[in-house]
Enzyme design. Structure first.
Site, PDB file in Angstrom:
ATOM      1  N   GLY A 128      77.007  37.647  97.384  1.00 56.08           N
ATOM      2  CA  GLY A 128      77.943  37.628  96.264  1.00 56.08           C
ATOM      3  C   GLY A 128      78.245  38.961  95.625  1.00 56.08           C
ATOM      4  N   THR A 177      76.404  28.101 100.176  1.00 59.80           N
ATOM      5  CA  THR A 177      77.504  27.787  99.269  1.00 59.80           C
ATOM      6  C   THR A 177      78.535  26.908  99.972  1.00 59.80           C
ATOM      7  OG1 THR A 177      77.230  29.780  97.981  1.00 59.80           O
ATOM      8  CG2 THR A 177      79.467  28.919  98.097  1.00 59.80           C
ATOM      9  N   ARG A 187      71.861  35.952  86.458  1.00 65.06           N
ATOM     10  CA  ARG A 187      72.693  36.460  87.566  1.00 65.06           C
ATOM     11  C   ARG A 187      73.830  35.480  87.900  1.00 65.06           C
ATOM     12  NH1 ARG A 187      74.369  34.763  92.972  1.00 65.06           N
ATOM     13  NH2 ARG A 187      74.841  36.649  94.106  1.00 65.06           N
ATOM     14  N   VAL A 188      75.020  36.023  88.031  1.00 63.99           N
ATOM     15  CA  VAL A 188      76.177  35.229  88.447  1.00 63.99           C
ATOM     16  C   VAL A 188      76.752  35.845  89.714  1.00 63.99           C
ATOM     17  CG1 VAL A 188      78.484  34.427  87.809  1.00 63.99           C
ATOM     18  CG2 VAL A 188      76.700  34.587  86.057  1.00 63.99           C
ATOM     19  N   GLY A 189      77.065  34.994  90.692  1.00 61.81           N
ATOM     20  CA  GLY A 189      77.622  35.488  91.954  1.00 61.81           C
ATOM     21  C   GLY A 189      79.137  35.491  91.948  1.00 61.81           C
ATOM     22  N   ASP A 190      79.693  35.624  93.140  1.00 63.30           N
ATOM     23  CA  ASP A 190      81.151  35.696  93.283  1.00 63.30           C
ATOM     24  C   ASP A 190      81.846  34.346  93.189  1.00 63.30           C
ATOM     25  OD1 ASP A 190      79.730  35.108  95.747  1.00 63.30           O
ATOM     26  OD2 ASP A 190      81.690  35.102  96.717  1.00 63.30           O
ATOM     27  N   THR A 193      81.978  32.771 101.025  1.00 63.82           N
ATOM     28  CA  THR A 193      80.529  32.595 101.006  1.00 63.82           C
ATOM     29  C   THR A 193      79.865  33.835 101.594  1.00 63.82           C
ATOM     30  OG1 THR A 193      78.643  31.328 101.820  1.00 63.82           O
ATOM     31  CG2 THR A 193      80.597  31.373 103.226  1.00 63.82           C
TER      32      THR A 193
END
Ligand code: ASP
Length: 304
Positions: free
Chosen positions: A225, A171, A199-202, A222
């Protein structure tokens, strides 16, 4: 200004001199392009958008060109940007085909009347804004493809170009302080190899992977997540400064090396405050990173 290109088990022993040079050149280029705008009197938001766009354009990092593959063989990208002066923010998630997701996140902040757009709707907004799209092949990277082949069809998902012993999170992110004393943060990512179910990360979540507030700090994260979301990491740094009066560095060290590790999260963050203090903190072997300051300090680094 500070930037990152991901954290993880980045060891000198597994790096070739050519690869190391390529990473350092890409980091320095992004840092210089963003810093140049600050020198020209441009805003912190413009500087972080520029630096992150440069990193998105490099196939070395897991953002924009060179994003990792999802379980279905596509690229789903996330990005967010935030302004410390007024807490304005914009974010996009699960977008495909957009050349520079961070530029779309900024347009969401400035032109959509909303903060967070996802999926098809975000792409529809991108078309209305005449944002640049690229064909699937533009995002293709052989290394990322091989990483996906290694886990394809399984339930495991992986962080960037990592195998089990070699975690790297590619990232990218930037934080900046401009001449008017305003700070901003930006983060962009392809997420995790073989991710599924939307899926969604931070990274695109305000307060988790990205946050900026002139009263405290600007932060871009980074790492794994899921843990950064649960730890509300970027906002946690800000809260420790605001409620406990900790310095930027104290707050970052506590969050990255104590609170995050307690729940099993690995990774790092870059942060700065309105006085120009910068902290680059990580609990992994390395983090692609760089910082440039008006006192002449100008450096990029990879290992611990
Ligand atoms: N934090 C990112 C995510 O979980 C991954 C990374 O930092 O490389 O989507």
């Amino acid at each position: 200004m500070a930037i990152h290109g991901g954290a993880g088990t980045i060891l000198k022993s597994t790096m070739t001199p050519e690869k190391e040079l390529a990473y350092k050149e890409a980091l320095q280029n992004a840092l210089d392009k963003g810093y140049y705008l600050l020198e020209q009197g441009k805003s912190a938001v413009e500087a972080v958008e520029k630096a992150v766009s440069e990193l998105e354009d490099s196939p070395l990092f897991n953002a924009g060109k060179g994003s990792v593959f999802t379980a279905s063989g596509t690229h789903e990208m996330d990005a967010a940007i935030m302004e410390g002066q007024n807490l304005n923010a914009g974010a996009v998630s699960i977008i495909t085909g957009v050349k520079n997701p961070i530029q779309l996140a900024r347009l969401v902040m400035e032109k959509s009347g909303h903060v967070f757009l996802a999926g098809q709707g975000a792409e529809e907004f991108a078309r209305q804004m005449n944002v640049r799209f690229k064909e699937e092949s533009y995002f293709y990277d052989e290394l990322r493809y091989q990483q996906w082949q290694a886990v394809k069809g399984s339930d495991s998902f992986q962080l960037d170009h990592s195998d089990n012993k070699d975690h790297k999170f590619g990232t990218v992110g930037a934080v900046a302080l401009d001449a008017l004393g305003n700070i901003a943060a930006a983060t962009s990512t392809g997420g995790m190899t073989n991710k599924k179910f939307g899926r969604v990360g931070d990274s695109p979540m305000i307060g988790a992977g990205t946050y900026a507030n002139n009263a405290t700090c600007a932060v871009s994260c980074t790492g794994s997540g899921e843990y950064f979301i649960r730890g509300v990491v970027a906002y946690d740094v800000s809260c420790l400064m605001e409620y406990k009066n900790l310095s930027l560095n104290e707050a970052c060290q506590i969050v990255v090396n104590e609170r995050l590790m307690k729940i099993g999260g690995d990774g790092g963050l870059i942060a700065l405050d309105t006085k120009g203090n910068i902290t680059l903190a990580f609990n992994t072997e390395g983090m692609y990173r760089g910082q440039r300051q008006s006192n002449g300090l100008n450096e990029v680094a990879i290992y611990r």
